[in-house]
Design an enzyme around this catalytic site. Sequence first.
Site, PDB file in Angstrom:
ATOM      1  N   CYS A 138      14.218 -15.527  -9.471  1.00 13.03           N
ATOM      2  CA  CYS A 138      15.501 -15.970  -9.529  1.00 13.03           C
ATOM      3  C   CYS A 138      16.704 -15.355  -9.245  1.00 13.03           C
ATOM      4  CB  CYS A 138      15.651 -16.452 -10.982  1.00 13.03           C
ATOM      5  SG  CYS A 138      17.590 -17.046 -11.657  1.00 13.03           S
ATOM      6  N   CYS A 141      19.730 -15.084 -11.107  1.00 17.76           N
ATOM      7  CA  CYS A 141      19.706 -14.217 -12.385  1.00 17.76           C
ATOM      8  C   CYS A 141      19.511 -12.797 -11.872  1.00 17.76           C
ATOM      9  CB  CYS A 141      18.201 -14.390 -13.083  1.00 17.76           C
ATOM     10  SG  CYS A 141      17.784 -16.273 -13.224  1.00 17.76           S
ATOM     11  N   ASP A 142      18.877 -12.311 -11.128  1.00 15.17           N
ATOM     12  CA  ASP A 142      18.728 -11.014 -10.997  1.00 15.17           C
ATOM     13  C   ASP A 142      19.107 -10.378  -9.451  1.00 15.17           C
ATOM     14  OD1 ASP A 142      16.892 -10.773 -13.230  1.00 15.17           O
ATOM     15  OD2 ASP A 142      15.126 -11.615 -12.105  1.00 15.17           O
TER      16      ASP A 142
END
Length: 315
Positions: A138, A141-142
């Site tokens: 992701c 997200c990261d």
Amino acid sequence: MPNQSKQHHKVLILGSGPAGLTAAIYAARSNLQPALISGPEPGGQLTITTEVENFPGFPEGIQGPEIMKLFRIQAERFGTQFYTGEALIVNLSSRPFQLKTDSVEVTCDTLIVATGASARWIGLDSETRFQNRGVSACATCDGFFFRGHEVAVVGGGDTAMEEALYLANLCKKVYVIHRRDELRASQIMQERAFQHESITFIWNSVVEEVLGNDQQGMTSLKVKNIQTNEIKDYPLTGLFVAIGHVPNTKAFADQLTLDENGYIVVKPGTTYTSVEGVFACGDVQDRVYRQAITAAGTGCMAAIDAERWLAEHTS
Ligand code: NDP
């Protein structure tokens, strides 16, 4: 009439990610005494990510598992009953609906499906070893943790292009590794990726191994050209696997209308599925946004839809 030997619930929720737990909070606060079956990945996909920095209300960020613990405490506070297990048998053809896990058998008047989707992984041992320490599924997200780094994305579909374009604005260089010499992604996404000066394509190639150590996490990637068998090491700190998601809808295959990718089809703007009294929320019905906050939003909608449906259909 419900079978008295089974626990009966007005509202049963399947799934313990942001969608399921938000549905539980709303249903519990509406005095519907919901029960929730927490599946094989308790807490959902957020529990496999590290820091969550884009969930409003946490200006300093919060660890994925920690925010899911808070969601659960909040759902418990208002009286949600929790079961653990995977819903193996689901019967939506008669009322009340019937569900069976390996440990419980329950019936319900309304069912909220929040079983989510799981990232598809390549399947390498080294990929698992460096998850959250270089390997992610992701970019939203990261990706932030890889600012200025050189990273790779695996995949040739729209998700891979989206991830690559997102990362290209944060990272020094993004390699897209694809197993063929042609992309599956839509034309417009392909063109955007081809035009971005920070994105380089590695064609006809697969990831052989993620290399690294316990101190630094991932440090390089072994990539094999499947036409020439040539193996090359790339010194990279991040690998984003974008080879698709698999919605967790196996138990509903012949009972709810699914789209061609297996996602539950909902009536636009609602959480209504093809079966009256069954509602779907979160990633199991969303292949576009797939964010914790959107999952929570649709979880809230599902609880409200279920409450109104019950008010109209029961005396
Ligand atoms: P897709 O199934 O479209 O693409 C998956 C990609 O991963 C393919 O290129 C495939 O290769 C590759 N792949 C699959 N398995 C492996 C493997 N084991 N090793 C290496 N590569 C592998 O999935 P997406 O998640 O990209 O998209 C899913 C759906 O969601 C699509 O319909 C897409 O259009 C849609 N979507 C739409 C978006 C939007 O509209 N903004 C954004 C994201 C997704 P190969 O091509 O060789 O099969």
